[in-house]
Design a protein around this motif. Sequence first.
Motif, mmCIF file in Angstrom:
data_model
loop_
_atom_site.group_PDB
_atom_site.id
_atom_site.type_symbol
_atom_site.label_atom_id
_atom_site.label_comp_id
_atom_site.label_asym_id
_atom_site.label_seq_id
_atom_site.Cartn_x
_atom_site.Cartn_y
_atom_site.Cartn_z
ATOM 1 N N SER A 261 0.828 -1.205 0.000
ATOM 2 C CA SER A 261 0.000 0.000 0.000
ATOM 3 C C SER A 261 0.862 1.255 0.000
ATOM 4 O O SER A 261 0.501 2.266 -0.618
ATOM 5 N N VAL A 265 0.532 4.119 -3.459
ATOM 6 C CA VAL A 265 0.309 5.569 -3.472
ATOM 7 C C VAL A 265 1.544 6.299 -3.981
ATOM 8 O O VAL A 265 1.448 7.254 -4.758
ATOM 9 N N GLY A 269 -0.034 7.321 -7.113
ATOM 10 C CA GLY A 269 -0.928 8.328 -6.535
ATOM 11 C C GLY A 269 -1.123 9.546 -7.420
ATOM 12 O O GLY A 269 -2.242 10.045 -7.591
ATOM 13 N N TYR A 272 -3.278 8.582 -10.360
ATOM 14 C CA TYR A 272 -4.672 8.413 -9.937
ATOM 15 C C TYR A 272 -5.385 9.762 -9.808
ATOM 16 O O TYR A 272 -6.504 9.936 -10.311
ATOM 17 N N ILE A 288 0.292 14.493 -2.957
ATOM 18 C CA ILE A 288 1.044 13.290 -2.581
ATOM 19 C C ILE A 288 2.250 13.665 -1.722
ATOM 20 O O ILE A 288 2.643 12.915 -0.821
ATOM 21 N N SER A 291 1.981 13.495 2.159
ATOM 22 C CA SER A 291 2.216 12.235 2.874
ATOM 23 C C SER A 291 3.695 12.060 3.202
ATOM 24 O O SER A 291 4.052 11.513 4.255
ATOM 25 N N LEU A 329 -6.671 5.542 3.132
ATOM 26 C CA LEU A 329 -6.875 5.092 1.752
ATOM 27 C C LEU A 329 -8.346 5.118 1.360
ATOM 28 O O LEU A 329 -8.685 5.439 0.211
ATOM 29 N N PHE A 332 -9.143 8.645 0.531
ATOM 30 C CA PHE A 332 -8.446 9.023 -0.702
ATOM 31 C C PHE A 332 -9.110 8.430 -1.934
ATOM 32 O O PHE A 332 -9.230 9.099 -2.982
ATOM 33 N N MET A 347 -3.905 12.289 2.927
ATOM 34 C CA MET A 347 -2.461 12.122 2.811
ATOM 35 C C MET A 347 -1.739 12.448 4.123
ATOM 36 O O MET A 347 -0.671 11.897 4.393
ATOM 37 N N TRP A 423 -5.738 -1.807 -3.477
ATOM 38 C CA TRP A 423 -4.902 -1.029 -2.569
ATOM 39 C C TRP A 423 -5.435 -1.070 -1.134
ATOM 40 O O TRP A 423 -4.683 -1.270 -0.192
#
Length: 444
Positions: A261, A265, A269, A272, A288, A291, A329, A332, A347, A423
């Motif tokens: 996972s 991301v 990520g 996406y 992103i 995070s 997640l 997200f 994030m 994910w």
Amino acid sequence: MLKHLISFYKVSQPKPCSGEPLSMQQKSLKRLQWSTFLSATLGYGMYYVCRLSLNVVKKPIVEEGIFSETELGIIGAVLFFTYAVGKFTNGFLADRSNINRFMSTGLLVTALVNLFLGFVHSFILFAILWGISGWFQSMGAASCVVGLSRWFTDKERGSFYGFWSASHNIGEAMTFIIVASVVSAFGWRYGFLGAGLVGLIGVLVIWRFFHDSPQSKGLPAVNVPRAKKAMNALETEEFNRAQKSVLKNPAIWILAFMYISRYAVNSWGVFYLQAEKGYSTLDASFIISISSVCGIVGTMFSGVISDKFFGGRRNIPALIFGLMNVVALCLFLLVPGVHFWLDALSMVLFGLGIGVLICFLGGLMAVDIAPRTASGAALGVVGIASYIGAGLQDVMSGVLIEGNKHVVNGVEVYDFTYINWFWIGAALMSVLLALLVWNARNRE
């Protein structure tokens, strides 16, 4: 030729002590220690810029028809696999090397690869170059850890290692901001060029400020090994038995599942957010990067959390932050529409959760479970298993993304339903598998 190459990378010969007063030697040592620590932290962060550059440019590469999503997944996996092998081999090499030259070489090669990639349209050649970059990437962490061991005492090293370990988060944040800005302004090819130039700057920083050993600067060794008797046959057999027990211990292999996972991301990520929610490259990369910044906080305070609030136990905070990872997640991936602050919050939670989990599942819990004489083997198993998992994730994600792409009125539309559950399922599975080792203990 080979003899000259080996000689070039050998540990530096000690220089005669200058005969300075002890106070002057201590002052010089402090200056060189900080130089080595800061250059290791910044230099390894720049390694990450060269490693993650591809993650920022996936969408424009697909849009131009250079590579498909599946091909990008395979390319990403090649780096993870070569990195996993390199992390094992280069750990041994770094112990016997001039780490200034060793680390500089690794970053130089991966920077040069980035400079070339913007002009490569062959899938095979791109994958080979990216794989080469992965192996040389693995020279960075090994050099830094050896450098910390040579320059700092046992009492100091833990604190400096904790701060250095945040360097990968710094590198991730730099990538998602610097490379994304270059891509937004000039296009994806210049993203690789920008990453390569950052890497070359890093080479200069490492070459100038990352020092091999105190002895190479005419200073006494910081760590003087205690005299040890050679291991007798019984001790050797016990040592080998401990390492074999690590390889056969499913609890240690289970801990590595968390990386799926994390790198889902990290690798996809930005893609996406662009494809599903319509963010620009810069905005998606900025989200992103949150995070990565929060991961620094999670990593730095993970030990304090377990020691101060849970009496040194890792399993309870691992469960709490594992569930936080799952919730992040879900926020997200499952909330439809564009909600910038909600995506940013997801994030924040994801970064904090992964930061703690990397420290616990990726290291401390494995060491706690393993025999004391095989802690290095435990970390090696977790490292290899983690990056194999990350590589398989990259391939699977690419296949699922491309396999659920449709063209509607001449426009490519993605259905991320299966990716969402893959994910989230991986994150949930990581929590469930960690529960299986809830009471796992070192049997020594």
